[in-house]
Design an enzyme around this catalytic site. Sequence first.
Site, PDB file in Angstrom:
ATOM      1  N   GLY A   1       8.560  10.785  -5.655  1.00 35.36           N
ATOM      2  CA  GLY A   1       9.675  10.000  -6.174  1.00 35.36           C
ATOM      3  C   GLY A   1      11.025  10.249  -5.542  1.00 35.36           C
ATOM      4  O   GLY A   1      12.019   9.674  -5.993  1.00 35.36           O
ATOM      5  N   VAL A   2      11.099  11.088  -4.493  1.00 31.19           N
ATOM      6  CA  VAL A   2      12.422  11.415  -3.930  1.00 31.19           C
ATOM      7  C   VAL A   2      13.024  10.198  -3.241  1.00 31.19           C
ATOM      8  O   VAL A   2      12.413   9.603  -2.352  1.00 31.19           O
ATOM      9  CB  VAL A   2      12.306  12.587  -2.929  1.00 31.19           C
ATOM     10  CG1 VAL A   2      13.575  12.712  -2.093  1.00 31.19           C
ATOM     11  CG2 VAL A   2      12.010  13.874  -3.672  1.00 31.19           C
TER      12      VAL A   2
ATOM     13  N   TYR B   1       0.848  -1.206   0.000  1.00 36.65           N
ATOM     14  CA  TYR B   1       0.000   0.000   0.000  1.00 36.65           C
ATOM     15  C   TYR B   1       0.883   1.255   0.000  1.00 36.65           C
ATOM     16  O   TYR B   1       0.600   2.242  -0.679  1.00 36.65           O
ATOM     17  CB  TYR B   1      -0.920  -0.017   1.234  1.00 36.65           C
ATOM     18  CG  TYR B   1      -1.564   1.320   1.511  1.00 36.65           C
ATOM     19  CD1 TYR B   1      -2.556   1.835   0.672  1.00 36.65           C
ATOM     20  CD2 TYR B   1      -1.156   2.092   2.599  1.00 36.65           C
ATOM     21  CE1 TYR B   1      -3.129   3.069   0.921  1.00 36.65           C
ATOM     22  CE2 TYR B   1      -1.726   3.330   2.850  1.00 36.65           C
ATOM     23  CZ  TYR B   1      -2.705   3.817   2.012  1.00 36.65           C
ATOM     24  OH  TYR B   1      -3.254   5.054   2.253  1.00 36.65           O
TER      25      TYR B   1
ATOM     26  N   THR C   1      -5.740  18.801  -0.670  1.00 40.55           N
ATOM     27  CA  THR C   1      -5.359  17.870  -1.736  1.00 40.55           C
ATOM     28  C   THR C   1      -6.398  17.923  -2.847  1.00 40.55           C
ATOM     29  O   THR C   1      -7.589  17.695  -2.609  1.00 40.55           O
ATOM     30  CB  THR C   1      -5.220  16.449  -1.168  1.00 40.55           C
ATOM     31  OG1 THR C   1      -4.203  16.483  -0.165  1.00 40.55           O
ATOM     32  CG2 THR C   1      -4.826  15.454  -2.254  1.00 40.55           C
TER      33      THR C   1
ATOM     34  N   HIS D   1       1.336  12.812  -6.445  1.00 40.27           N
ATOM     35  CA  HIS D   1       0.901  11.963  -5.328  1.00 40.27           C
ATOM     36  C   HIS D   1       1.814  10.735  -5.190  1.00 40.27           C
ATOM     37  O   HIS D   1       1.366   9.639  -4.867  1.00 40.27           O
ATOM     38  CB  HIS D   1      -0.554  11.520  -5.581  1.00 40.27           C
ATOM     39  CG  HIS D   1      -1.397  11.406  -4.339  1.00 40.27           C
ATOM     40  ND1 HIS D   1      -2.339  12.330  -3.978  1.00 40.27           N
ATOM     41  CD2 HIS D   1      -1.457  10.452  -3.379  1.00 40.27           C
ATOM     42  CE1 HIS D   1      -2.949  11.958  -2.867  1.00 40.27           C
ATOM     43  NE2 HIS D   1      -2.421  10.818  -2.472  1.00 40.27           N
TER      44      HIS D   1
END
Length: 380
Positions: free
Chosen positions: A312-313, A25, A157, A279
Site C-alpha cells: 500500500g505504499v 493485473y 513467499t 501482498h
Amino acid sequence: MPSLLNYDDYRTRARSVLPRGLFEYIDRGTEDENALRYLRRGFDRVMLMPSVLAGAPVPELSTPLFGRVSALPIAIAPTALAGMVWHDGEIELARAAARCGIPFCVATQSITTIERIRAGAPDANLWFQLYVWNDVSLSYALIRRARASGVRTLVVTADTPVPLNREYNARNGFTVPFRCSVPGMLDLARHPRWVARVLLPLLATSGVPRYGHYPSGLEGNVMRASASAVGLKRSLDWQDIVELRQRWDGELIVKGIVNVEDARRAAQLGVDGIVVSVHGGRNLDPQPGPIDVLPRIAEAVGGRMTIMADSGVRRGTDILKYLALGAQMVLVGRAGLYGLASGGEAGAVAMIGMLRNEMETAMALLGKGRPADIQLFSLS
Ligand SMILES: Cc1cc2nc3c(=O)[nH]c(=O)nc-3n(C[C@H](O)[C@H](O)[C@H](O)COP(=O)(O)O)c2cc1C
C-alpha cells in the site's frame, strides 16, 4: 520525469501506456478489493507527530541490512511479469535499484532469468523470491542457480498457496495463463506503442513470453498452464522452511506474515527476517494490514530478526509510518512498476528519488534525523 510529481501521476502514466489487462493485473486487488481500501485507511488513521525547533537534524536514511548498507530503507519488491511492463523490465529495475543503492528482489515468475539480470546489472544487490513448487527438488535447483548468481538473500513467499480470485482479469482478458480473447485482442490493438516497444521485441527474441525460471519443458509459456511439478505447493508448511534453512547459507526471509504467532515461529526456526505483508492487497481480501500488526510483531520478535513491511505504499510518509511502527526496511511493489512503465530504468530511479524526497521533507518537518525516532499519533 519532470511532469510526474507523485505516485498518482506515475500510476496515471502507467494506465495510459499499458494494456488495460496488464495495468489492472498490477493495480487491482482480489474479490471485493476491500484490502486495498483498508490499507489506505490504515495509513490515514496514523499521523506523524512533529517536534519543532529541533535544530535541523540531518536526515539519516541509509540502513544497515545483512552486512551491507542500503542507501534508503527501501527495497524493490518481487513482482511477477515485470518484463511485460518494459522491454527487459527486470534488468531495468535491477539497474535502477543499483543506481539508488537499494536491493532489488527478483521474482520466481519474472520473464528474465536471474543469470541475465545479473549480467545486465552486475553491481545490483539482488535478492531472490521463491514460490515453492510442488516438486521441491526443482525449487532447490532454482535457489542453487540464484546462489551461483551472487544472491545472498532468499525471500520465500508464504502467503500464496493457491491461485487468486481476480475477477476483473477474467473479464478484461488478462488471465494467467494468457488466452486469446476478444477483449484481450482489442486491448492490444488500443496500445500499439506497448506492442511495438515490449511485445514485439519479446516475440522476436524469445517467442511467446515465458517465465524465465521454469525448468525447460515444464514452463510452456505464459499462454499455457505450467506443468503440475511447477505449480504452487499447496501443502507448503514450516517443515519446508526448515528444509530451506538447511539448504540456504545466506539470509532467509519469509514474506507474507501478519500473524504474530507465525512471526514467533519463524524466529524460532532461525529465519533471518520476515516481510509483514498482505501482498499489496492482492491475496486474501479480508485481513488486517501491516499497520495493525507491526507493533505487536515488533514487540514479539524485534531484536531476534529483521522485520520488513510492505503493501500500500504511495508516499514517502507511508514508508516512515511502517518504519516508525517497527519495520527496518520497506518494500515497494507497484511504485517500482509504475516508475518502470513511465520510463524504464530512468522512470524507476525517478520514482525512488521522489519517495526519498518525500521522506526527507517529512523528516525535516518532524524535526527528526532517524525514522526510528519518529513519534506517531493514532486517530481513534
Ligand atoms: C504485479 C504484481 C506482481 C506481484 N508478484 C509477486 C510475486 O511473484 N511474488 C511475491 O512474493 N509477491 C508478488 N507481488 C507482491 C509484492 O511483492 C508486494 O508484496 C506488494 O506489491 C507490495 O504492495 P504495493 O504494490 O502496494 O507496494 C506482486 C505485486 C504486484 C503488484
